[in-house]
Design a protein around this motif. Structure first.
Motif, PDB file in Angstrom:
ATOM      1  N   LYS A 169       1.047  -1.414   0.004  1.00 39.96           N
ATOM      2  CA  LYS A 169      -0.003   0.014   0.081  1.00 39.96           C
ATOM      3  C   LYS A 169       0.786   1.078  -0.010  1.00 39.96           C
ATOM      4  N   ARG A 170       0.536   2.333  -0.543  1.00 40.10           N
ATOM      5  CA  ARG A 170       1.068   3.498  -0.570  1.00 40.10           C
ATOM      6  C   ARG A 170       0.061   4.785   0.146  1.00 40.10           C
ATOM      7  N   ILE A 171       0.649   5.510   0.892  1.00 40.08           N
ATOM      8  CA  ILE A 171      -0.387   6.671   1.611  1.00 40.08           C
ATOM      9  C   ILE A 171       0.174   8.034   1.157  1.00 40.08           C
ATOM     10  N   TYR A 172      -0.882   8.896   0.814  1.00 35.34           N
ATOM     11  CA  TYR A 172      -0.512  10.071   0.491  1.00 35.34           C
ATOM     12  C   TYR A 172      -1.054  11.170   1.448  1.00 35.34           C
ATOM     13  N   ARG A 173       0.045  11.949   2.197  1.00 28.27           N
ATOM     14  CA  ARG A 173      -0.539  12.812   2.969  1.00 28.27           C
ATOM     15  C   ARG A 173      -0.220  14.163   2.680  1.00 28.27           C
ATOM     16  N   ASN A 174      -1.366  15.043   2.529  1.00 28.22           N
ATOM     17  CA  ASN A 174      -1.363  16.253   2.246  1.00 28.22           C
ATOM     18  C   ASN A 174      -2.277  17.067   3.034  1.00 28.22           C
ATOM     19  N   GLN A 175      -1.419  18.329   3.421  1.00 30.80           N
ATOM     20  CA  GLN A 175      -2.155  19.024   4.446  1.00 30.80           C
ATOM     21  C   GLN A 175      -3.407  19.594   3.891  1.00 30.80           C
ATOM     22  N   GLY A 176      -4.546  19.366   4.855  1.00 26.76           N
ATOM     23  CA  GLY A 176      -5.799  19.985   4.565  1.00 26.76           C
ATOM     24  C   GLY A 176      -6.720  18.761   3.727  1.00 26.76           C
ATOM     25  N   LEU A 177      -6.196  17.740   3.366  1.00 27.18           N
ATOM     26  CA  LEU A 177      -6.832  16.555   2.797  1.00 27.18           C
ATOM     27  C   LEU A 177      -6.679  15.464   3.737  1.00 27.18           C
ATOM     28  N   PRO A 178      -7.829  14.751   3.774  1.00 21.21           N
ATOM     29  CA  PRO A 178      -7.622  13.231   4.594  1.00 21.21           C
ATOM     30  C   PRO A 178      -6.486  12.708   3.820  1.00 21.21           C
ATOM     31  N   TRP A 179      -5.817  11.580   4.781  1.00 21.60           N
ATOM     32  CA  TRP A 179      -4.867  10.549   4.263  1.00 21.60           C
ATOM     33  C   TRP A 179      -5.652   9.819   3.197  1.00 21.60           C
ATOM     34  N   ASN A 180      -4.877   9.623   2.127  1.00 22.21           N
ATOM     35  CA  ASN A 180      -5.441   8.816   0.978  1.00 22.21           C
ATOM     36  C   ASN A 180      -4.414   7.658   0.925  1.00 22.21           C
ATOM     37  N   LEU A 181      -5.212   6.451   1.107  1.00 25.11           N
ATOM     38  CA  LEU A 181      -4.417   4.962   0.977  1.00 25.11           C
ATOM     39  C   LEU A 181      -4.992   3.911  -0.079  1.00 25.11           C
ATOM     40  N   VAL A 182      -3.778   3.803  -0.858  1.00 22.34           N
ATOM     41  CA  VAL A 182      -4.350   3.186  -2.058  1.00 22.34           C
ATOM     42  C   VAL A 182      -3.435   1.869  -2.112  1.00 22.34           C
ATOM     43  N   ASP A 183      -4.079   0.727  -2.861  1.00 21.73           N
ATOM     44  CA  ASP A 183      -3.157  -0.495  -3.192  1.00 21.73           C
ATOM     45  C   ASP A 183      -2.209  -0.030  -4.270  1.00 21.73           C
ATOM     46  N   ILE A 184      -0.854  -0.389  -4.113  1.00 13.85           N
ATOM     47  CA  ILE A 184       0.048   0.029  -5.265  1.00 13.85           C
ATOM     48  C   ILE A 184      -0.340  -0.663  -6.364  1.00 13.85           C
ATOM     49  N   LYS A 185      -0.974  -1.786  -6.779  1.00 16.55           N
ATOM     50  CA  LYS A 185      -1.283  -2.122  -7.836  1.00 16.55           C
ATOM     51  C   LYS A 185      -2.360  -1.377  -8.801  1.00 16.55           C
ATOM     52  N   ASP A 186      -3.061  -0.477  -7.790  1.00 17.69           N
ATOM     53  CA  ASP A 186      -4.063   0.369  -8.583  1.00 17.69           C
ATOM     54  C   ASP A 186      -3.700   1.695  -9.100  1.00 17.69           C
ATOM     55  N   ILE A 187      -2.441   1.989  -8.913  1.00 20.15           N
ATOM     56  CA  ILE A 187      -1.935   3.212  -9.403  1.00 20.15           C
ATOM     57  C   ILE A 187      -1.228   3.296 -10.783  1.00 20.15           C
ATOM     58  N   GLU A 188      -1.753   3.902 -11.391  1.00 27.26           N
ATOM     59  CA  GLU A 188      -1.054   4.094 -13.144  1.00 27.26           C
ATOM     60  C   GLU A 188      -0.150   5.398 -12.864  1.00 27.26           C
ATOM     61  N   THR A 189       0.837   4.972 -13.932  1.00 31.39           N
ATOM     62  CA  THR A 189       1.953   6.167 -14.018  1.00 31.39           C
ATOM     63  C   THR A 189       1.730   6.859 -15.647  1.00 31.39           C
ATOM     64  N   PRO A 190       0.998   7.803 -15.641  1.00 36.52           N
ATOM     65  CA  PRO A 190       0.730   8.162 -17.043  1.00 36.52           C
ATOM     66  C   PRO A 190       1.795   9.264 -17.446  1.00 36.52           C
ATOM     67  N   GLU A 191       2.049   8.992 -18.826  1.00 37.84           N
ATOM     68  CA  GLU A 191       3.221  10.027 -19.276  1.00 37.84           C
ATOM     69  C   GLU A 191       2.460  11.233 -19.840  1.00 37.84           C
ATOM     70  N   GLY A 192       2.446  12.411 -18.972  1.00 35.36           N
ATOM     71  CA  GLY A 192       1.692  13.519 -19.327  1.00 35.36           C
ATOM     72  C   GLY A 192       2.165  14.260 -20.488  1.00 35.36           C
ATOM     73  N   GLY A 193       3.582  14.381 -20.648  1.00 35.92           N
ATOM     74  CA  GLY A 193       4.031  15.153 -21.872  1.00 35.92           C
ATOM     75  C   GLY A 193       3.871  16.654 -21.646  1.00 35.92           C
ATOM     76  N   GLU A 194       3.663  17.016 -20.405  1.00 35.07           N
ATOM     77  CA  GLU A 194       3.443  18.638 -20.008  1.00 35.07           C
ATOM     78  C   GLU A 194       3.293  18.687 -18.928  1.00 35.07           C
ATOM     79  N   LYS A 195       3.771  19.973 -18.353  1.00 36.14           N
ATOM     80  CA  LYS A 195       3.896  20.346 -17.034  1.00 36.14           C
ATOM     81  C   LYS A 195       2.494  20.547 -16.388  1.00 36.14           C
ATOM     82  N   ARG A 196       1.566  21.149 -17.118  1.00 30.95           N
ATOM     83  CA  ARG A 196       0.294  21.485 -16.772  1.00 30.95           C
ATOM     84  C   ARG A 196      -0.755  20.308 -17.038  1.00 30.95           C
TER      85      ARG A 196
END
Lengths: 161, 161, 161, 161
Positions: free
Chosen positions: B133-160
């Protein structure tokens, strides 16, 4: 041996760095930065030794960095702003950003040993009340030290200068 | 008494908070946060007690926060990534951001006592390798916990995006 | 009307704030901060009008904040460090942090209109080369302005002061 | 020519980068990043062209980065959350962090041209409401994209996980 683990014997064998404060030769200590030795960059974690009669640091306060001390051995007198307190092993001193200026003198007969932890921000401002000086520390610039009497505080009336 | 000073007797009298890790009931400890008690916000400074057989925390690694442990009493077995090490009073363990995942089990017969210091950033990402599992902790948001197998890593090809 | 949308007619009707630079009365402009009007805090986005003969700002450089200008109407002479350039509608001027000090004079007969965008960091340092002054801007403290000749740059020899 | 100045003719001659959003092929534009061309890193400053019928971006919101649009030419329909608005040259659209998700469709017959400015933080989180996806962007890690239904929000009961 794993680079993330420093065994006690290894720490004891470390020479440490003798540091005198640039504004006060009697504020001097032996510093073993366990954080630097193991590659930590997010904060400083130091084992400090102060000899009888010496001070841990020149009295100063940070505007943006928290700092704290956990006493391991020896006895001392802590100055926090205008007040003084006896400190000994097991005591904890917190120096929150913007709080009063602290220092500790070793007032005993043996080494004063303590842990010092401090933030490492890109930007900080500090005051040395006994020297009437202010220091500006900004990443990538040399330290800037000025007499507080030479500082003007203009009202800009705008965000952008 | 000055609010910036916690004397040893005051710390000893503190009940502490019993904490079990939300992903592992055997990762449990008694936590006295000396930093929280004195108003520090720039980092956490904790006195931790772990009972025989328990773990200090679920094995995990931070991508953005440094953490470290200074052993005060007791003995344990530290896991750092794939390796294991005996630890005892006076030893120091560094967990630099992005390094291998650590935890400590109390493998002795008495309380394991240590200091734990950790950064408190507005944003962090952590992995629990034994839970996938991976956890994302960002100030002001609840902790977000996900199964690592559910994460995609798209190539955005742009900053924005 | 949605608070996130400012129609052109609404922007035109806005009086704007007349601002003179605190170090130079001829560096003056009318400022409509579209970012402030709509609640943006991460950067400043300003519509600026400079009258014939006036300067957009006192010559200055930021050490930590990027800034830029996009010309909408009118003509001017931009000073960037030691060089001068004619500028007109459609031109873009970048002032990266640590770069040379810029300003723009309206050298035409009509209003010079431009967009100015700037970072809003918690900490910045700036120099006014024509005044031999440095400004320190730190969130929560008043602006600190000093003569550059009054700044010492001590070698601390240590992280913690 | 000074590297800090881009004259209009030079900008016009720039080919720009054709970008389609990785989640929506009809969200496509031609992007001339004037900030990237001149070495700005503190924010993005872009000249954007959107063809008739196309969208400026896939509908999305940032949790930590402010963004804004200043219309230079053409007409469009802006979607901000659940609402739609006609936009034309001289209009300003603010997308403060945490606000509703925006996008703009070119609903006219000619090119829609606008300036887009956005923060460039080390950490951001964004949602694509029409895709039920969330993106985590953290400096040094690949983008992480997840289905919002796969996110758990555990109560940790502690600062340190």
């Amino acid at each position: 041996m794993n680079t993330y683990l420093l065994k006690r014997a290894r720490i004891d064998a470390e020479a440490g760095i003798e540091k005198a404060h640039f504004l006060n030769p009697r504020a001097r200590r032996c510093n073993k930065s366990l954080g630097d030795l193991t590659g930590l960059t997010g904060f400083g974690f130091h084992l400090i030794e102060v000899k009888p009669g010496d001070w841990s640091t020149e009295l100063h306060r940070h505007y943006y960095e928290d700092e704290c001390v956990y006493m391991l051995a020896g006895v001392g007198t802590a100055t926090i702003g205008d007040e003084q307190f006896a400190v000994a092993a097991g005591d904890f001193l917190a120096y929150p950003r913007g709080g009063p200026a602290p220092t500790i003198q070793n007032t005993g007969d043996e080494l004063l040993r303590c842990i010092v932890v401090g933030e490492r921000r890109s930007h900080d401002v500090g005051d040395y009340p006994n020297q009437n000086k202010r220091i500006y520390r900004n990443q990538g610039l040399p330290w800037n030290l000025v007499d507080i009497k030479d500082i003007e505080t203009p009202e800009g009336g705008e965000k952008r200068s």
